[in-house]
Design a protein around this motif. Structure first.
Motif, PDB file in Angstrom:
ATOM      1  N   LYS A 122       0.807  -1.220   0.000  1.00  0.00           N
ATOM      2  CA  LYS A 122       0.000   0.000   0.000  1.00  0.00           C
ATOM      3  C   LYS A 122       0.840   1.270   0.000  1.00  0.00           C
ATOM      4  O   LYS A 122       0.402   2.307  -0.451  1.00  0.00           O
ATOM      5  CB  LYS A 122      -0.942  -0.006   1.209  1.00  0.00           C
ATOM      6  CG  LYS A 122      -1.993  -1.095   1.122  1.00  0.00           C
ATOM      7  CD  LYS A 122      -2.858  -1.129   2.360  1.00  0.00           C
ATOM      8  CE  LYS A 122      -3.846  -2.289   2.230  1.00  0.00           C
ATOM      9  NZ  LYS A 122      -4.553  -2.538   3.472  1.00  0.00           N
ATOM     10  N   GLU A 123       2.062   1.175   0.503  1.00  0.00           N
ATOM     11  CA  GLU A 123       2.926   2.351   0.587  1.00  0.00           C
ATOM     12  C   GLU A 123       3.615   2.687  -0.730  1.00  0.00           C
ATOM     13  O   GLU A 123       3.884   3.851  -1.008  1.00  0.00           O
ATOM     14  CB  GLU A 123       4.001   2.134   1.664  1.00  0.00           C
ATOM     15  CG  GLU A 123       3.449   1.968   3.059  1.00  0.00           C
ATOM     16  CD  GLU A 123       2.796   3.238   3.582  1.00  0.00           C
ATOM     17  OE1 GLU A 123       3.359   4.320   3.364  1.00  0.00           O
ATOM     18  OE2 GLU A 123       1.717   3.132   4.198  1.00  0.00           O
ATOM     19  N   THR A 124       3.900   1.650  -1.534  1.00  0.00           N
ATOM     20  CA  THR A 124       4.687   1.871  -2.750  1.00  0.00           C
ATOM     21  C   THR A 124       3.953   1.521  -4.043  1.00  0.00           C
ATOM     22  O   THR A 124       4.395   1.910  -5.117  1.00  0.00           O
ATOM     23  CB  THR A 124       5.972   1.020  -2.709  1.00  0.00           C
ATOM     24  OG1 THR A 124       5.610  -0.371  -2.718  1.00  0.00           O
ATOM     25  CG2 THR A 124       6.812   1.336  -1.484  1.00  0.00           C
ATOM     26  N   GLY A 125       2.879   0.766  -3.926  1.00  0.00           N
ATOM     27  CA  GLY A 125       2.168   0.307  -5.117  1.00  0.00           C
ATOM     28  C   GLY A 125       2.820  -0.889  -5.788  1.00  0.00           C
ATOM     29  O   GLY A 125       2.358  -1.367  -6.816  1.00  0.00           O
ATOM     30  N   MET A 126       3.892  -1.399  -5.200  1.00  0.00           N
ATOM     31  CA  MET A 126       4.602  -2.544  -5.782  1.00  0.00           C
ATOM     32  C   MET A 126       3.871  -3.846  -5.447  1.00  0.00           C
ATOM     33  O   MET A 126       3.320  -3.986  -4.355  1.00  0.00           O
ATOM     34  CB  MET A 126       6.026  -2.639  -5.233  1.00  0.00           C
ATOM     35  CG  MET A 126       6.909  -1.475  -5.575  1.00  0.00           C
ATOM     36  SD  MET A 126       8.537  -1.747  -4.812  1.00  0.00           S
ATOM     37  CE  MET A 126       9.251  -0.131  -4.955  1.00  0.00           C
TER      38      MET A 126
END
Length: 185
Positions: free
Chosen positions: A79-83
């Motif tokens: 959720k923090e990086t979209g990875m």
């Protein structure tokens, strides 16, 4: 919150394969497998030929079928990086993610039994570094950055150039963008 993407400017790729070597070395990828590859396609009829060099890797989709089809929660979207990442200790090697990925971006690591893939070198990004393939790209064909930052290089490139994604009809919302990709009829 950041949302990382990769832009691949195909006009700048010289097909040196340094990205593949850097990825294998950085991520200890088994010899017979790849987290990234460069596909060479030739289209047209002689003498009007055009060659495309297309780097392919996990597309870190916003709508990732590998995550939805993972029965153990090993595959997840950060959720923090979209990875799209993998909790290796949760993976049972069932290959559901491999079957559901339209980009052929995963493989079973024969040494450990889990389904491995490109992570955008999340361990490097967490330290403020670029993915290994981006850092080593001689032609600066691979550009990595935060698409949520309107001043980032990836945001500027995507505003100023026509781009495409692989297999848009799959509905996965991929986050690897191609500038100057050969248009398919």
């Amino acid at each position: 919150m950041s949302k990382y993407v990769m832009v691949i400017d195909q006009r700048r790729c010289i097909g040196c394969m340094a990205c593949i070597v850097a990825c294998k070395a950085e991520n200890d990828v088994p010899e017979e497998h790849f987290r990234t590859r460069v596909i060479q396609e030739v289209e047209g009829q002689f003498p009007k030929l055009r060659m495309e060099l297309r780097s392919e890797l996990c597309n870190h989709c916003d709508n990732p079928p590998c995550v939805y089809n993972c029965p153990t929660g090993a595959s997840y979207k950060d959720k923090e990086t979209g990875m799209v990442l993998l909790k290796k200790n949760r993976c049972v090697g069932c290959k559901a993610c491999i079957a559901s990925c339209p980009y052929d971006a995963r493989y079973i690591d024969p040494r450990h039994g889990y389904a491995d893939k490109c992570t955008f070198c999340s361990h490097r990004v967490a330290k403020g570094k670029e993915p290994a393939c981006v850092q080593t790209c001689i032609g600066r064909s691979r550009i990595f950055g935060d698409i949520e930052d309107p001043e980032s290089e990836v945001s500027v490139l995507l505003r100023e150039h026509h781009f495409e994604v692989l297999k848009p009809a799959a509905g996965t919302e991929p986050k690897v963008y191609y500038i100057n990709r050969i248009l398919k009829g």
